[in-house]
Enzyme design. Structure first.
Site, PDB file in Angstrom:
ATOM      1  N   HIS A  56      29.782  31.481  42.917  1.00 30.80           N
ATOM      2  CA  HIS A  56      30.176  31.458  41.449  1.00 30.80           C
ATOM      3  C   HIS A  56      30.470  30.064  40.971  1.00 30.80           C
ATOM      4  O   HIS A  56      31.175  29.493  41.686  1.00 30.80           O
ATOM      5  CB  HIS A  56      31.337  32.462  41.003  1.00 30.80           C
ATOM      6  N   ASP A  59      34.176  29.305  41.758  1.00 24.48           N
ATOM      7  CA  ASP A  59      34.530  29.392  43.135  1.00 24.48           C
ATOM      8  C   ASP A  59      34.518  27.893  43.474  1.00 24.48           C
ATOM      9  O   ASP A  59      35.294  27.472  44.523  1.00 24.48           O
ATOM     10  CB  ASP A  59      33.424  29.955  44.168  1.00 24.48           C
ATOM     11  N   MET A  90      21.601  31.007  46.581  1.00 25.66           N
ATOM     12  CA  MET A  90      21.968  31.680  45.455  1.00 25.66           C
ATOM     13  C   MET A  90      23.241  31.133  44.644  1.00 25.66           C
ATOM     14  O   MET A  90      24.185  30.932  45.351  1.00 25.66           O
ATOM     15  CB  MET A  90      22.092  33.135  45.801  1.00 25.66           C
ATOM     16  N   GLU A 183      22.744  42.644  39.118  1.00 26.92           N
ATOM     17  CA  GLU A 183      23.493  43.586  40.132  1.00 26.92           C
ATOM     18  C   GLU A 183      24.303  44.526  39.119  1.00 26.92           C
ATOM     19  O   GLU A 183      25.150  44.240  38.308  1.00 26.92           O
ATOM     20  CB  GLU A 183      24.726  42.528  40.723  1.00 26.92           C
ATOM     21  N   LYS A 185      26.975  48.014  38.964  1.00 27.97           N
ATOM     22  CA  LYS A 185      28.027  48.616  39.413  1.00 27.97           C
ATOM     23  C   LYS A 185      28.515  49.639  38.434  1.00 27.97           C
ATOM     24  O   LYS A 185      28.312  49.488  37.238  1.00 27.97           O
ATOM     25  CB  LYS A 185      29.188  47.622  39.313  1.00 27.97           C
ATOM     26  N   GLU A 219      23.887  46.189  45.685  1.00 32.07           N
ATOM     27  CA  GLU A 219      24.879  46.061  46.550  1.00 32.07           C
ATOM     28  C   GLU A 219      25.466  47.427  47.188  1.00 32.07           C
ATOM     29  O   GLU A 219      25.631  48.368  46.417  1.00 32.07           O
ATOM     30  CB  GLU A 219      26.180  45.433  45.897  1.00 32.07           C
ATOM     31  N   HIS A 222      28.606  49.119  45.529  1.00 24.73           N
ATOM     32  CA  HIS A 222      28.327  49.602  44.239  1.00 24.73           C
ATOM     33  C   HIS A 222      27.568  50.808  43.977  1.00 24.73           C
ATOM     34  O   HIS A 222      27.959  51.747  43.389  1.00 24.73           O
ATOM     35  CB  HIS A 222      27.740  48.421  43.509  1.00 24.73           C
ATOM     36  N   ASP A 247      23.059  42.506  48.390  1.00 21.22           N
ATOM     37  CA  ASP A 247      24.776  42.258  48.803  1.00 21.22           C
ATOM     38  C   ASP A 247      25.154  43.407  49.750  1.00 21.22           C
ATOM     39  O   ASP A 247      25.249  44.365  49.512  1.00 21.22           O
ATOM     40  CB  ASP A 247      25.436  42.490  47.594  1.00 21.22           C
ATOM     41  N   ASP A 257      36.555  49.768  44.793  1.00 20.82           N
ATOM     42  CA  ASP A 257      35.287  48.893  45.457  1.00 20.82           C
ATOM     43  C   ASP A 257      36.087  48.293  46.586  1.00 20.82           C
ATOM     44  O   ASP A 257      36.932  47.192  46.591  1.00 20.82           O
ATOM     45  CB  ASP A 257      35.018  47.807  44.496  1.00 20.82           C
ATOM     46  N   ASP A 259      34.446  46.685  49.567  1.00 22.66           N
ATOM     47  CA  ASP A 259      33.915  45.601  50.010  1.00 22.66           C
ATOM     48  C   ASP A 259      34.191  45.268  51.541  1.00 22.66           C
ATOM     49  O   ASP A 259      34.530  44.232  52.009  1.00 22.66           O
ATOM     50  CB  ASP A 259      34.438  44.387  49.253  1.00 22.66           C
ATOM     51  N   ASP A 289      28.537  40.426  50.889  1.00 17.78           N
ATOM     52  CA  ASP A 289      29.735  40.272  49.660  1.00 17.78           C
ATOM     53  C   ASP A 289      30.703  41.177  50.163  1.00 17.78           C
ATOM     54  O   ASP A 289      30.806  42.188  49.741  1.00 17.78           O
ATOM     55  CB  ASP A 289      29.004  40.566  48.497  1.00 17.78           C
TER      56      ASP A 289
END
Lengths: 384, 384, 384, 384
Positions: A56, A59, A90, A183, A185, A219, A222, A247, A257, A259, A289
């Site tokens: 991102h 980030d 990406m 994406e 969710k 993802e 998700h 993802d 979530d 992950d 991810d």
């Protein structure tokens, strides 16, 4: 010591910068790990054998960085990537962390927020292009509601369409050559998020001005949060030519979530996913991810990252063996040859309408799916 | 051809008569398999290597059988069991199939239904005792509601307690020596079922007149329908000395009651379950309460039954290896020795209150759970 | 302008200090509201009409406060409470926020963490007692796992029992007169949390050394996260004499912990809850453990708090009307009189065994639950 | 006695023949109500005030009826419809009940099953056209898997596309003028069903040969089984011009397919749905795909049907009042005027990139959604 499951660049394993840098904060607890500067994160990814890093905008570049700070940070990061032979396939944009997005970004009720979201995304696209990214992911993490009183949901769809159309034009205008990957969710951090599933985005894309440059980024977690079969969603995206990115992680259905490390919640459903990606020849990044448990220190983060890639490679090898397993293949062959289906015509219509079917005898044929599935379990558990 | 995963009588694998005789009817479709007479079912169980068979009263004896029919049916069934060396470790009662139970049985609003449910259960206890069963399962599949308008939920608890107390007395009176095992489920076929989880029954039992003869019969699918960690429920039951019986199958969370082949939905969570049962030395039946996919014929039913047992044995062997894996055991050892915890005393109190803890340094210690879990995945997938 | 739904002290509405002070941080975003000092929070609660405030130790006293800081803070807080006529009916302890608890508290693998958790809880009990609290809640928010590799789940149960037993002794020793209320949750922030449901705690309590001083604190959201019927859990706790406290909020099933305004997700299931509490005469605090949407400023926080209490009072009035509705009551009466059930005896046994039931005719009787439920909907929606 | 909530023909309330004729069989119990012949069902619908009736082919004509039987049955049914002024707006086909469909219909592995499914659907289209239906619903209830071993999921998508393309040609060829409405469901009776959500079908339609004649038939229960916000799915379908039909009922998330009376599980989420349909001017049938509780006799079935329509009309009136509520509308107005968004241009791009946003101050603005939602609750509960 390298073995058959040691990652190689051609495996195209990438991690979000935010994944290995995750500090372990959650709604009920504080950070447990130190901040990991982006250049150190790149080094860590190289150490564990990854090929790429995604990010991102924030980030890498703080939201309030000056232009000169920004340029220095980007320069240092690019140098680190080159030094460690890590690519940036990406890029994406954070439209959820800053409080300005508390009511969403492209769908927020305040027009200033919507404008700011567009501006921020254009800049994130600039950043990604500068880093060499050709895929731009949009996750509308706060495009949603806690109460449907606040706006009509079709208005949200229109606002979202406007934004994506605008950003496609921007990419064309700037000659960035991006493919946008949307994406989905279902919920969290909002009560409900618009475009809750990958399917919803596949339905949204054909309504855009430039559907040819927009696809999806499904993802695992998700879709599984909603208890949905992930590989079915991926297959539909693939069939539609829209699987631009993916993802990878893991998730127990019907929960927050999580992950989790790839394959750690359910190795069997993960197997079908890896098999599908390999069978169809998906050539994009295998992007993880996910993040390490909060119990881990930096060594644990590396264990986590290595585990994601290792499990992928183990399951890839299982898929190869499954495809070559004579007993499995014989069972599949026995299910009925396909043949090319005939297109509609008056002749085909009449032939079909006049055909006689022995319903009872067709229904009685056992399909041996229990056996097929048990052979898969045997193969997965290494006793076959 | 027998291998290390061929079932033996000492494995104590049992199946419900209703499981291998399941005809595949579901809410949207008709039966797909012929009726399997109980004596044939016993033969099939022997053929696939099972040790025991369990039954509801009406799996064997039709609800409207005459006493002489009943006696003949039971005689034939016992003969078949003896011939095939199949035991009957558990019996239960159908308080859900007949329309009279549309509003529940022990908790129904109509007192005649409650009385009939007691009568029917006493007779089912007679039947089970005659067949040698020492465990009697009670599953209150229709003890619930679609709307809480119909009765106050504490009234339901009282009615349920009355019934279980009554049946305990009956077992004592008749010297049947039963242990009653209560089976929870959150919903389906009712909108909500009372005593939704194994934990709820563990809380209910101490309120009974004879808690010493009542335990639980946890079922994988029933806890997982609510998205709960099954082995945690089993562990609590074990800790309380209440794990009288267990129903093994598999289930994706948050869905209709799937009753899938053991280990087929998630081999990893299934592994923790098998490991727990073996680690603690659970000595009761390993009962499979599952059924074959609707796509199967009779051969497929056997594949299904064999698969349940085979997966159990594969995972049992994995558990043995996990316990003997030096790297895994070293990681566990490094997590901190237990020592006997000291009971409360003024001295212990003051020592604890005066102790100084270095919060920051304790918090920084990595716990290597990612590694531990990845080693488990490796072991499960047979690459370790 | 006060109306029939304006809260009064005798309604016993309390809020956690953490609820109205919630700053809106979530896993994907930063804080959106300023810190609200405890004394200001007390003033806000008085302004909106609450009766009580509850707190974790560190909601009031920072974890690293010096003893003198601590005493000053407590003194100021008590003064604010007295000034605003706000009581402190319940206290609890944070065993989840500080990184030292990343692997749990009472069940953590590191014995130092377990000791520190006991010390911290004893001090929180001191604090609660000083503030006048008679209920002490224990929520083991991090007593759980992401992987069952890290400890055997029955070991966790044992550790938890040791801790609760120890703390009971401490309360007795210090003559605090506490009733301990255990709060269950299925998952989040851990992958799975031990003692996932209120039922699990009801089963755990009888295994304690002092079951007579330990009960439960059911929370709407925590049961509904697992898709369970909340009022059924509350009813079981009430029946067992263990409903010591309650956490009111709202939650859509199968999601992250939402902690929504009371009644905002589903007013109908909330209605059954309020009706039950009022029907049985629950006399404890009506505690709201919820927080305002992240879209809100301080005024929105007050709207949130007022809404919780208002909806409770509206539904309480609906419950009164439901109980007095002639048509509803006539339908209920028609369902069958109860009469006192007869205890087991040989006579009762034989009478029951010899009774003849007309299964078919009993089964055909319509129960009018659709009508009963629709009358409830009409009443709830204010058209009756 | 008619009141403001008495259904009228212009409300366009329709019921599936299968809904009021539902006999209450479920996976754990037998039928509880007598068969209701189609002509009697039409009479019942007229009695309760419905406008239309929908049907699967085999709801009316048994699968093994002779042509002359078929014609007689259809003639009698049409006469009953005319007599009672009941229309047939929609028809569909059962591709799930007969055992031949145990592995699906259009996606089954056996090509004979796929051919038979096409034949059966063409005949069902003939039947529907004869009865005047202009909407043809396709629900692929068995198009799915228990194990992904049995076929690759993209193959299933291809097979489904072939079938829908074929049937579109058939409708064109026969000049039936049908609009096809595809109905999604995530699971049950299959472990997983392909095209799990309405969004998935919205993504599938643009890949068809005749997308202009294919839309969706979203069902409340089917989206809510996956815990998804139903009105969001409906809004996306509406926005895409694809809301051809709708199935109204109610469902608690994360459970078996409950098909409860409209609005009975959650009147608040139902309110947003009714409000949306009325706000946008949806002019299609309001079709109830639900059934009475199993506790009901024929009178209870009528109570159920009346309740569905009554709750719709109550909520429609609430929606009208919500739109006219000055305080609610003022809050909405304060959220920010929309204005027409400007299309992309270099000027707009540069203006946006150069705009300065005061992130902090924009973020601090409270949005009053708690108030807005509480006003909605007040209005719903009839105290406003």
């Amino acid at each position: 010591m390298p073995d058959a499951y040691t990652p190689k660049p051609e495996d195209k394993f990438s991690f979000g910068l935010w994944t290995i840098s995750n500090r372990g904060r959650d709604p009920f607890g504080d950070v447990v790990r130190d901040a990991l500067p982006p250049v150190d994160a790149v080094a860590m990814l190289a150490e564990v054998g990854a090929w790429g890093v995604n990010l991102h905008d924030n980030d890498l570049v703080p939201i309030d960085a000056t232009p000169s700070d920004r340029d220095r940070i980007v320069r240092d990061f690019k140098a680190a990537c080159e030094r460690h032979k890590i690519v940036v396939p990406m890029a994406t944009v954070s439209l959820f962390f800053d409080p300005i997005f508390k009511d969403g970004a492209f769908t927020a009720n305040d027009p200033r927020v919507r404008s700011f979201a567009l501006q921020k995304t254009m800049r994130a696209m600039d950043l990604g292009a500068e880093l060499g990214a050709k895929i731009f992911v949009l996750w509308g993490g706060r495009e949603g509601v806690e109460t449907d009183a606040c706006r009509r949901p079709d208005e949200a769809v229109k606002r979202l369409r406007y934004a994506v159309d605008f950003l496609c034009e921007y990419s064309i205008d700037r000659k960035y050559g991006y493919r946008l990957a949307l994406e989905a969710k279902p919920n969290e951090p909002r009560g409900d998020i618009y475009m809750a599933t990958t399917g919803a985005y596949l339905g949204f894309i054909p309504t855009l001005a430039h559907p040819e440059m927009v696809g999806v980024n499904p993802e695992v977690a998700h879709e599984q949060m909603a208890g949905l079969n992930f590989v079915h969603a991926v297959a539909q995206a693939w069939d539609a030519g829209k699987l631009y990115h993916i993802d990878l992680n893991d998730q127990v259905p019907g929960r927050y979530d999580q992950d989790f490390r790839f394959g750690s919640a359910n190795p069997k459903s993960t197997f079908w996913l890896v098999k599908f990606l390999e069978d169809v020849g998906y050539s994009g990044p295998r992007h993880f991810d996910a993040h390490a448990y909060r119990t881990e220190d930096d060594e644990g983060v590396k264990d986590f990252a290595r585990g994601c890639m290792r499990t992928y490679l183990i399951l890839k090898e299982k898929a190869r063996r499954w495809n070559g397993d004579a007993e499995i293949q014989a069972l599949l062959k026995g299910l009925g040859e396909d043949g090319a289906p005939q297109a509609y015509s008056p002749q085909r219509r009449d032939a079909l309408l006049n055909e006689t079917f022995d319903r009872v005898s067709i229904a009685r044929k056992g399909l041996a799916y229990e056996k097929l599935d048990q052979l898969t379990v045997d193969l997965l558990l290494g006793v076959r």
